[in-house]
Design a protein around this motif. Structure first.
Motif, PDB file in Angstrom:
ATOM      1  N   ALA A   1       1.189  -1.328  -0.238  1.00 27.84           N
ATOM      2  CA  ALA A   1       0.130   0.139   0.210  1.00 27.84           C
ATOM      3  C   ALA A   1       1.334   1.117   0.271  1.00 27.84           C
ATOM      4  CB  ALA A   1      -1.186  -0.032   1.258  1.00 27.84           C
ATOM      5  N   ALA A   2       1.844   1.216   0.975  1.00 26.40           N
ATOM      6  CA  ALA A   2       2.334   2.343   0.816  1.00 26.40           C
ATOM      7  C   ALA A   2       3.567   2.905  -0.267  1.00 26.40           C
ATOM      8  CB  ALA A   2       4.026   2.361   1.851  1.00 26.40           C
ATOM      9  N   ALA A   3       4.373   1.560  -1.002  1.00 23.37           N
ATOM     10  CA  ALA A   3       4.350   1.430  -2.893  1.00 23.37           C
ATOM     11  C   ALA A   3       3.253   2.109  -3.755  1.00 23.37           C
ATOM     12  CB  ALA A   3       4.991   0.678  -2.938  1.00 23.37           C
ATOM     13  N   ALA A   4       2.131   2.010  -3.513  1.00 25.05           N
ATOM     14  CA  ALA A   4       1.681   2.335  -4.189  1.00 25.05           C
ATOM     15  C   ALA A   4       0.862   4.232  -4.222  1.00 25.05           C
ATOM     16  CB  ALA A   4       0.453   1.465  -4.856  1.00 25.05           C
ATOM     17  N   ALA A   5       1.080   4.008  -3.022  1.00 21.45           N
ATOM     18  CA  ALA A   5       0.921   5.372  -2.155  1.00 21.45           C
ATOM     19  C   ALA A   5       1.823   6.315  -2.896  1.00 21.45           C
ATOM     20  CB  ALA A   5       0.666   5.725  -1.284  1.00 21.45           C
ATOM     21  N   LEU A   6       3.037   5.796  -3.004  1.00 19.45           N
ATOM     22  CA  LEU A   6       4.097   6.369  -3.043  1.00 19.45           C
ATOM     23  C   LEU A   6       4.541   6.697  -4.494  1.00 19.45           C
ATOM     24  CD1 LEU A   6       6.845   4.949  -0.705  1.00 19.45           C
ATOM     25  CD2 LEU A   6       6.371   7.589  -0.601  1.00 19.45           C
ATOM     26  N   GLU A  15       7.900  -0.216   9.511  1.00 19.20           N
ATOM     27  CA  GLU A  15       9.068  -0.649   8.385  1.00 19.20           C
ATOM     28  C   GLU A  15       8.073  -0.354   7.235  1.00 19.20           C
ATOM     29  OE1 GLU A  15      10.477  -5.687   9.161  1.00 19.20           O
ATOM     30  OE2 GLU A  15       9.153  -4.338  10.440  1.00 19.20           O
ATOM     31  N   ALA A  16       7.213  -0.456   7.411  1.00 19.24           N
ATOM     32  CA  ALA A  16       6.335  -0.849   5.360  1.00 19.24           C
ATOM     33  C   ALA A  16       7.506   0.353   4.556  1.00 19.24           C
ATOM     34  CB  ALA A  16       5.177  -1.068   6.098  1.00 19.24           C
ATOM     35  N   GLY A  31      12.285   0.621  -1.344  1.00 14.85           N
ATOM     36  CA  GLY A  31      11.898  -0.728  -2.572  1.00 14.85           C
ATOM     37  C   GLY A  31      12.238  -2.069  -3.198  1.00 14.85           C
ATOM     38  N   GLU A  32      12.085  -2.322  -1.937  1.00 10.69           N
ATOM     39  CA  GLU A  32      12.385  -4.052  -1.252  1.00 10.69           C
ATOM     40  C   GLU A  32      11.315  -4.039  -1.278  1.00 10.69           C
ATOM     41  OE1 GLU A  32      16.326  -3.330   1.798  1.00 10.69           O
ATOM     42  OE2 GLU A  32      16.961  -2.923  -0.728  1.00 10.69           O
ATOM     43  N   LEU A  33      10.482  -4.735  -1.406  1.00 13.86           N
ATOM     44  CA  LEU A  33       9.068  -4.971  -0.661  1.00 13.86           C
ATOM     45  C   LEU A  33       9.108  -6.127   0.097  1.00 13.86           C
ATOM     46  CD1 LEU A  33       6.798  -3.856  -3.484  1.00 13.86           C
ATOM     47  CD2 LEU A  33       7.546  -2.887  -1.559  1.00 13.86           C
TER      48      LEU A  33
END
Length: 232
Positions: free
Chosen positions: A72-77, A197-198, A205-207
């Motif tokens: 979710a954080a990656a998609a928001a970023l 942490e997430a 970029g390390e999911l």
């Protein structure tokens, strides 16, 4: 993370109200119909009381919660790379039953999100994934459309990972709702830490790909039941 020119801070500014609305269990995204594996865990005898529920929620937080929050954080970023995040979510969901649930919940969340916060990115997600994108990815893009941060998106994902199953345990085991709420309050510092942490992992970029094999097994078993209280 600079795909398609989208980045943190590019969306409209939002306040706490949008975050509360998105995290509200009454937001019509379909989550209330799912137990997050709690129903199968109860049936298997692994969750029998408040102590068992507490252990179940803690494990779920550090597995499903961490992975979902990072997605979710990656998609928001970087919502312009939503398809890449969706592929990452697919790879991190080994259970076919759970993949189906995630996409169904993503479809339901997207419908509500497009009504609440209309945005071209949400429209594009629907066009490219008519069957539904994975729920954490939709959550992240929704957060962006609502003007929320990646930290907000991660916080909602983490909260959902434990609140839904906790509520389900009240119904499944007849637990005292005050006792269940108290446990969620005690779990709050751990939820904050997992969300942080997430976000850090997404920023690098390390999911993460935290696994919970029993949840995968439970999901497949639950999917075969003829009679059940929850959809998953």
């Amino acid at each position: 993370m600079g795909g398609a020119g989208w980045g943190p801070g590019a969306g409209p500014a939002a306040g706490v109200a949008a975050l509360l609305l998105l995290a509200d269990g009454r937001f019509p995204a379909g989550g209330h119909a799912h137990s997050g594996g709690a129903e199968a865990a109860v049936q298997a005898g692994r969750v029998r009381d408040a102590a068992g529920m507490a252990a179940f929620l803690t494990g779920r937080l550090h597995a499903v919660g961490l992975t979902s929050a990072a997605l979710a954080a990656a998609a928001a970023l970087d919502p312009g790379r939503a398809d890449a995040w969706d592929e990452a979510a697919e790879a991190r969901t080994p259970s076919a039953a759970q993949r189906g649930v995630s996409r169904k919940l993503g479809r339901q969340l997207l419908r509500a999100a497009r009504a609440a916060w209309p945005h071209p990115l949400l429209d594009g997600l629907r066009e490219r994934h008519p069957g539904g994108a994975h729920q954490p990815v939709v959550l992240g893009v929704t957060a962006y459309a609502a003007g929320l941060t990646a930290r907000d998106a991660a916080a909602v994902a983490v909260y959902e990972s434990v609140n839904g199953p906790a509520t389900a345990c009240v119904r499944l085991l007849g637990l005292d709702p005050y006792q269940v709420t108290a446990h969620l309050a005690r779990l709050a510092p751990a939820m904050d830490a997992v969300a942080a942490e997430a976000v850090a992992a997404a920023g690098r970029g390390e999911l993460p790909s935290a696994s919970a094999p029993l949840l995968d097994i439970y999901a497949e078993r639950h999917n075969s039941w003829k009679v059940r209280l929850f959809a998953s």
